[in-house]
Design a protein around this motif. Structure first.
Motif, short mmCIF file in Angstrom:
data_model
loop_
_atom_site.label_atom_id
_atom_site.label_comp_id
_atom_site.label_asym_id
_atom_site.label_seq_id
_atom_site.Cartn_x
_atom_site.Cartn_y
_atom_site.Cartn_z
N ASN A 182 -25.98 -18.68 -6.51
CA ASN A 182 -25.30 -19.87 -7.02
C ASN A 182 -26.04 -21.09 -6.48
OD1 ASN A 182 -23.59 -21.95 -7.80
ND2 ASN A 182 -21.72 -20.82 -7.35
N ILE A 183 -27.21 -21.34 -7.04
CA ILE A 183 -28.07 -22.43 -6.57
C ILE A 183 -27.41 -23.80 -6.68
CG2 ILE A 183 -30.20 -23.69 -7.11
CD1 ILE A 183 -30.71 -21.26 -5.43
N PRO A 184 -26.73 -24.14 -7.79
CA PRO A 184 -26.10 -25.47 -7.86
C PRO A 184 -25.13 -25.72 -6.70
CG PRO A 184 -26.15 -24.47 -10.03
CD PRO A 184 -26.58 -23.41 -9.07
N LYS A 185 -24.33 -24.73 -6.36
CA LYS A 185 -23.34 -24.89 -5.31
C LYS A 185 -23.99 -25.04 -3.94
CE LYS A 185 -19.27 -22.60 -3.28
NZ LYS A 185 -19.77 -22.46 -1.88
N VAL A 186 -24.90 -24.15 -3.60
CA VAL A 186 -25.45 -24.17 -2.24
C VAL A 186 -26.33 -25.40 -2.02
CG1 VAL A 186 -27.54 -22.78 -2.66
CG2 VAL A 186 -26.38 -22.68 -0.44
N LEU A 187 -27.07 -25.83 -3.05
CA LEU A 187 -27.87 -27.04 -2.90
C LEU A 187 -26.99 -28.28 -2.84
CD1 LEU A 187 -31.09 -26.52 -5.06
CD2 LEU A 187 -30.71 -26.10 -2.62
N ALA A 188 -25.84 -28.25 -3.55
CA ALA A 188 -24.90 -29.37 -3.45
C ALA A 188 -24.38 -29.49 -2.03
CB ALA A 188 -23.74 -29.18 -4.43
N GLU A 189 -24.14 -28.36 -1.37
CA GLU A 189 -23.65 -28.39 0.01
C GLU A 189 -24.72 -28.92 0.97
OE1 GLU A 189 -22.43 -24.38 0.62
OE2 GLU A 189 -20.56 -24.61 -0.49
N VAL A 190 -25.96 -28.46 0.78
CA VAL A 190 -27.06 -28.97 1.62
C VAL A 190 -27.24 -30.46 1.39
CG1 VAL A 190 -29.54 -28.86 2.05
CG2 VAL A 190 -28.23 -26.75 1.72
N ARG A 191 -27.16 -30.87 0.14
CA ARG A 191 -27.34 -32.29 -0.22
C ARG A 191 -26.27 -33.15 0.46
NH1 ARG A 191 -28.08 -31.32 -5.07
NH2 ARG A 191 -25.98 -31.52 -5.92
N GLN A 192 -25.02 -32.74 0.36
CA GLN A 192 -23.94 -33.49 0.98
C GLN A 192 -24.10 -33.52 2.50
OE1 GLN A 192 -21.58 -35.24 -0.37
NE2 GLN A 192 -21.76 -34.69 -2.52
N ASN A 193 -24.50 -32.41 3.08
CA ASN A 193 -24.70 -32.38 4.54
C ASN A 193 -25.80 -33.34 4.96
OD1 ASN A 193 -22.69 -30.45 4.96
ND2 ASN A 193 -24.12 -28.73 4.76
N SER A 194 -26.84 -33.46 4.14
CA SER A 194 -27.93 -34.37 4.50
C SER A 194 -27.45 -35.81 4.48
CB SER A 194 -29.12 -34.17 3.56
OG SER A 194 -28.87 -34.68 2.26
N TRP A 195 -26.59 -36.16 3.51
CA TRP A 195 -26.05 -37.52 3.47
C TRP A 195 -25.18 -37.79 4.69
CZ3 TRP A 195 -23.99 -37.40 -2.27
CH2 TRP A 195 -25.07 -37.24 -3.13
N GLN A 196 -24.33 -36.83 5.03
CA GLN A 196 -23.40 -37.03 6.13
C GLN A 196 -24.12 -37.09 7.48
OE1 GLN A 196 -20.30 -34.07 5.90
NE2 GLN A 196 -19.84 -34.52 3.77
N GLU A 197 -25.11 -36.23 7.67
CA GLU A 197 -25.82 -36.19 8.95
C GLU A 197 -26.64 -37.44 9.19
OE1 GLU A 197 -28.07 -32.66 8.56
OE2 GLU A 197 -26.37 -31.31 8.89
N ASN A 198 -27.14 -38.05 8.12
CA ASN A 198 -27.98 -39.24 8.27
C ASN A 198 -27.20 -40.55 8.20
OD1 ASN A 198 -30.52 -37.89 8.52
ND2 ASN A 198 -30.49 -37.49 6.32
N ALA A 199 -25.92 -40.48 7.83
CA ALA A 199 -25.11 -41.69 7.67
C ALA A 199 -24.81 -42.32 9.03
CB ALA A 199 -23.80 -41.37 6.96
N THR A 200 -24.54 -43.62 9.00
CA THR A 200 -24.19 -44.37 10.21
C THR A 200 -22.91 -45.18 9.96
OG1 THR A 200 -26.53 -44.61 10.77
CG2 THR A 200 -24.99 -46.07 11.89
N PRO A 201 -21.78 -44.84 10.60
CA PRO A 201 -21.54 -43.65 11.44
C PRO A 201 -21.18 -42.44 10.58
CG PRO A 201 -19.60 -45.06 11.44
CD PRO A 201 -20.62 -45.77 10.61
N GLY A 202 -21.52 -41.25 11.08
CA GLY A 202 -21.35 -40.04 10.31
C GLY A 202 -19.91 -39.69 10.01
N PHE A 203 -18.99 -40.01 10.93
CA PHE A 203 -17.61 -39.62 10.71
C PHE A 203 -17.00 -40.34 9.51
CE2 PHE A 203 -16.94 -43.46 13.21
CZ PHE A 203 -15.79 -44.00 12.66
N MET A 204 -17.49 -41.54 9.22
CA MET A 204 -16.98 -42.26 8.05
C MET A 204 -17.43 -41.58 6.76
SD MET A 204 -14.97 -44.82 8.44
CE MET A 204 -15.21 -45.64 6.86
#
Length: 375
Positions: free
Chosen positions: A87-109
């Motif tokens: 299920n490539i669309p799903k797993v890449l969507a999860e990686v994509r979202q994680n990359s946004w959250q991990e790089n955001a400032t601040p991440g908790f927001m």
């Protein structure tokens, strides 16, 4: 076709964490890279087949290059109930979202918005609208809203004091986030040719056309459609036109001493109305397609955040159009507070909303141009 020899892993067993999603993405991409049947079903799939190994940087880059068109999933012979459970669309969507959250400032927001974005967007809009309405109720000695148009309700100085930091600080936060992403995926110094090619691809939404150019299968597995591409283009064009209208009004105010309100046949009004209409059409269309699409091919955790971003953009555009149509309404003050509250909420939440996907997508396209040139 190459022989496929991978360890069978139940895709439902991996934990929905950054490491779990990354490892699962690597497993699935290795299957795809051995099979290669889907290379012609997606315009970005050749970037997958180009790789021989999948590092975290490569997977993050591929995830942000992916447009979730879902053509690969509906063409795949190894999706569930097959043991590979691709299920490539799903797993890449999860990686994509994680990359946004991990790089955001601040991440908790970012995590909070992606989890509960729809409710958070409405709450912030209402909160800012009430605050601006209360400012309008202050004595003239404090508010000095004695001008024409908007300035009769909120002084020019008050608008500048509120909106300049609310715009510049989120832009700075996004710049920091995208810089982190660029370093994580191994981006190097850019060439002018890379920039021109990436901007052309982004402007045409070329990757949303699918591998055949007939569109993607986002809303219907049995039918190719360019609807998602058109609604994305309407949203992007509408947003840029609205931004251009605001910029034109700012230049007219400060350089030519031409203050609002502006008549219909002036640059800010004509460009702004066109942008508002396109933005309304685009966001309504994207919202509709989102409701029709299969949620199992996306990251379920962030459905609220994606809808929240659409709601924010729709409120900004629809309340702006309503202000023009109801300029003589006795509810003008309340409507203005709602519009300005929507704009302010959009700015403040911008670094944590799906607005960042436009910046990340452009960065991914730039990196892809570099990778193509290096092969």
């Amino acid at each position: 076709m190459q022989n496929i020899n991978v360890v069978n892993i139940d895709p439902n067993e991996y934990k929905n964490t950054a490491d779990g999603a990354m490892n699962e993405a690597r497993r699935q991409l290795e299957v795809c890279n051995a099979c290669r049947y889907c290379e012609s079903f997606c315009s970005v799939f050749p970037a997958v087949n180009r790789e021989r190994a999948f590092s975290e940087a490569t997977i993050t880059q591929l995830a942000n290059l992916c447009h979730n068109c879902r053509g690969c999933h509906y063409a795949c012979q190894y999706t569930a109930p097959h043991d590979f459970g691709i299920n490539i669309p799903k797993v890449l969507a999860e990686v994509r979202q994680n990359s946004w959250q991990e790089n955001a400032t601040p991440g908790f927001m970012a995590r909070a918005f992606h989890r509960s974005g729809a409710a958070l967007s409405v709450a912030v809009v209402v909160g800012f609208a009430v605050l601006l309405w209360l400012i309008n109720q202050l004595p003239q000695s404090l508010n000095s809203g004695t001008g024409e148009g908007f300035y009769a309700f909120l002084s020019h100085n008050a608008m500048i004091t509120i909106f300049i930091p609310a715009f510049l600080l989120p832009i700075l936060a996004i710049a920091i986030s995208v810089r982190r992403y660029w370093r994580n995926v191994g981006g190097t110094a850019l060439q002018l040719s890379d920039i021109k090619a990436a901007l052309a691809s982004a402007g045409k939404m070329r990757n949303l056309a699918g591998g055949s150019g007939e569109g993607c299968n986002f809303e219907d597995e049995d039918r190719f459609s360019n609807a998602r591409r058109w609604y994305h283009q309407a949203t992007m064009s509408g947003f840029l036109l609205c931004f251009a209208a605001t910029s034109a009004g700012t230049l007219m105010h400060y350089l030519f001493d031409m203050q609002a309100p502006y008549s219909l046949f002036t640059l800010p009004k004509m460009v702004g109305l066109s942008g508002g209409i396109l933005l309304c059409i685009g966001t309504l269309g994207l919202g509709y397609l989102k409701l029709q699409a299969d949620p199992d091919l996306a990251d379920r955790r962030v459905w609220g955040g994606e809808m929240g971003f659409i709601i924010l953009l729709f409120l900004v555009s629809s309340t702006g159009l309503a202000l023009y149509l109801l300029a003589a309404s006795p509810w003008l003050a309340e409507l203005l507070a709602l519009h300005l509250g929507s704009v302010l909420a959009f700015f403040v939440l911008m670094p944590f909303s799906k607005m960042v996907h436009g910046f990340y997508r452009l960065a991914a396209l730039l990196r892809e141009q570099q990778l193509q040139q290096s092969r």
